[in-house]
Design an enzyme around this catalytic site. Structure first.
Site, mmCIF file in Angstrom:
data_model
loop_
_atom_site.group_PDB
_atom_site.id
_atom_site.type_symbol
_atom_site.label_atom_id
_atom_site.label_comp_id
_atom_site.label_asym_id
_atom_site.label_seq_id
_atom_site.Cartn_x
_atom_site.Cartn_y
_atom_site.Cartn_z
ATOM 1 C CE1 TYR A 60 0.938 -0.136 4.368
ATOM 2 C CE2 TYR A 60 -1.350 -0.633 4.836
ATOM 3 C CZ TYR A 60 -0.057 -0.452 5.268
ATOM 4 O OH TYR A 60 0.239 -0.603 6.612
ATOM 5 C CD GLU A 61 -0.721 4.830 1.729
ATOM 6 O OE1 GLU A 61 -0.801 5.699 0.840
ATOM 7 O OE2 GLU A 61 -1.685 4.485 2.413
#
Length: 595
Positions: free
Chosen positions: A436-437
């Site tokens: 994620y990110e």
């Protein structure tokens, strides 16, 4: 039960002895109150909360997870009560503007607290962590009215926030998003669409949840140039008992971070309000994303530190076989496994990554302070350096954090595979950090493609000049030669490799993609080497003066030597793979990928 003890001595060493936090804070406008005594008090209280309240809930969150019932999400036992203690302690307001109810302390001090909270219980930490990103976005781009209505409640902790980007058909490629925003006569918008993978999207810990949502206006241009950003509250401020057309459709069933609610969020004509300028939402969202990326870098540190603490305790206690040079403890049935070289290698690897990762993140956090509070060239230079280091911090530290978590499991042997010891949870929880990110691969393309090559290497030069100056200053210090000579050579090679990749990319742009992850990892090992050299210098000086805890400083020097002799040589294989080019990846026909 596994435990967490905040490493206050090492945190203080990095802050005060390596990064000179006192001078940093006294030179920042409005941060004069961040005195050494106040910083120490905040750290001590944060440690108590993390150790006594959050750490015992870590396995509870993993075992119970969140539950969904007709759109209502219930967090694990103790999570809601812990959040209320967090709010009562004033922790959400620590690093935010006094104008909107914050305490006005620097962002870098908030990072220190976030490390303790996140290492004690990463799943729980994500609830206030997402709120922090929402606050920063509103603070940077919201109107005064929006700040008064939403930011004040987020800062107090009464409400929490989220970031809503990803949709079922698009993740990184946000230009494909379909969520719609229909203008209304009163200046508001009706938001319709589905977002997935929304951390803390729905829960029972706060009265309201403020979603920061990317959506597309009816007349928006295609692609990323047609994305706008909106505030979409779960409940409108003047109707807290009524639905605003925002609902949680389900919870994701996932590998780890079970204590955090990862939601499918449905927006069915929900009322929203534009943040910033129409069709410039992605620019605004980068405020949130950059905050989140440094926060995720912190996750890599957290899993390395937690794995090290618990596997170290086990390695000192677990008796298996004898030391190769003869019994180390003849009065015992066997020796503790810490006597074995391969166990020590894993422990030292965890320690080396955690302690240098801490230095890197705290350094980046000081750059955040400068970007936020300084003006002119100081702000500009800090912003450029932070932009260069952020993808390295996010991707490299999460990769080595996962490696460290796996070392922890390995040290426990078969017990590491059993849930009660917590090591397999640490591995599972850490795995998401590389996804994620922005995945490691996306961060690598950002680093090499956008940050380095598109600036003709200027972004890289900002950091290599710092390293060059350090090595040059220590050139006559014989005790530092074991660190500065390898760094100086790598610093020179770094620029040469970058130029070589850039020249190849002018003929074939696949060369950038083929080299990117190796380039990022190569860069990460060098950056950590720089911070280990700085920590070694401080430790040598303290030992020479006979000041402080001799054992602590000697351990720093020993770990620095281990890093330079056992970890930094990984750069050699990365050079070989980078220089091998794109052909060995791209020459095979797609049809030949068969089984």
């Amino acid at each position: 039960m596994p435990e967490y003890k905040a490493p206050l001595r090492d945190m203080s060493f990095v802050l005060n002895e390596v990064l000179d936090a006192e001078r940093h804070y006294q030179n920042l406008p409005g941060c004069e109150e961040a005195t050494p005594d106040m910083v120490a008090a905040i750290m001590e209280e944060g440690a108590k909360f993390s150790e006594r309240v959050l750490s015992p809930l870590n396995q509870v969150g993993d075992q119970q997870g969140c539950t969904w019932n007709d759109g209502v999400v219930t967090t694990p036992d103790g999570f809601k009560e812990a959040y209320q203690q967090f709010v009562e302690g004033g922790w959400p307001s620590l690093a935010h503007e006094t104008e909107w109810g914050g305490q006005g302390l620097p962002e870098s001090l908030g990072i220190v607290l976030n490390e303790m909270v996140g290492t004690a219980n990463w799943s729980w930490s994500m609830y206030p962590g997402l709120s922090h990103g929402a606050m920063n976005t509103l603070d940077a781009h919201g109107t005064d009215e929006q700040k008064e209505t939403y930011l004040t409640k987020l800062i107090s902790g009464e409400w929490t926030g989220t970031m809503c980007l990803t949709e079922p058909h698009c993740g990184t490629d946000l230009g494909m998003l379909r969520t719609k925003a229909e203008p209304q006569a009163d200046g508001s918008y009706k938001i319709s669409g589905t977002k997935i993978f929304i951390s803390a999207g729905e829960h029972d810990m706060a009265d309201n949840i403020i979603h920061i949502v990317l959506a597309r206006l009816p007349d928006a241009p295609a692609g990323t140039k047609g994305i706008s950003l909106f505030i979409v509250p779960k409940h409108l401020p003047d109707a807290l008992n009524e639905s605003n057309g925002v609902s949680c459709g389900s919870l994701e069933h996932k590998m780890g971070i079970h204590g955090n609610s990862t939601c499918v969020m449905n927006f069915d004509g929900a009322t929203g309000y534009l943040i910033g300028t129409a069709n410039k939402g992605l620019n605004c969202m980068f405020t949130f994303m950059n905050t989140a990326r440094l926060g995720t870098a912190l996750q890599g540190l957290s899993h390395a530190e937690w794995g090290f603490q618990n596997s170290l305790a086990y390695a000192k206690d677990r008796l298996q076989m004898r030391a190769l040079n003869g019994p180390a403890y003849p009065d015992k049935a066997a020796d503790p496994i810490i006597v074995h070289p391969e166990v020590r290698k894993m422990l030292l690897t965890q320690k080396a990554f955690a302690e240098a990762g801490r230095a890197m993140i705290y350094y980046c956090a000081q750059l955040v302070d400068k970007v936020k509070l300084c003006e002119g060239d100081e702000k500009k230079d800090a912003d450029a350096l932070l932009a260069f280091l952020t993808p390295i911090a996010k991707a490299f530290l999460t990769e080595v954090g996962f490696e460290s978590a796996n070392h922890g499991l390995q040290i426990f042997g078969g017990h590491g595979y059993i849930a009660e010891w917590g090591m397999e949870q640490n591995v599972r929880d850490s795995r998401i950090s590389m996804l994620y990110e922005g995945t490691t691969q996306i961060q690598a393309l950002d680093l090499l493609g956008r940050k380095v090559l598109m600036t003709q290497g200027e972004a890289l030069k900002g950091f290599t000049k710092i390293m060059h100056k350090f090595c040059q200053t220590e050139a006559d210090n014989s005790e530092m030669q074991a660190f500065t000579q390898p760094l100086a050579a790598l610093n020179k090679e770094w620029g040469e490799l970058t130029m070589n990749v850039g020249m190849k990319a002018m003929q074939n742009r696949d060369e950038v993609g083929a080299a990117s992850v190796d380039y990022l990892m190569y860069s990460g090992y060098i950056v950590l080497g720089y911070f280990w050299a700085r920590m070694a210098k401080v430790s040598q000086e303290k030992l020479a003066l006979g000041e402080g805890d001799t054992a602590f400083y000697q351990a720093k020097l020993t770990t620095a030597t281990f890093y330079f002799q056992r970890i930094l040589p990984r750069t050699r294989s990365l050079v070989e793979t980078m220089q091998s080019g794109a052909d060995n990846l791209m020459s095979m026909d797609q049809e030949h990928f068969s089984f």
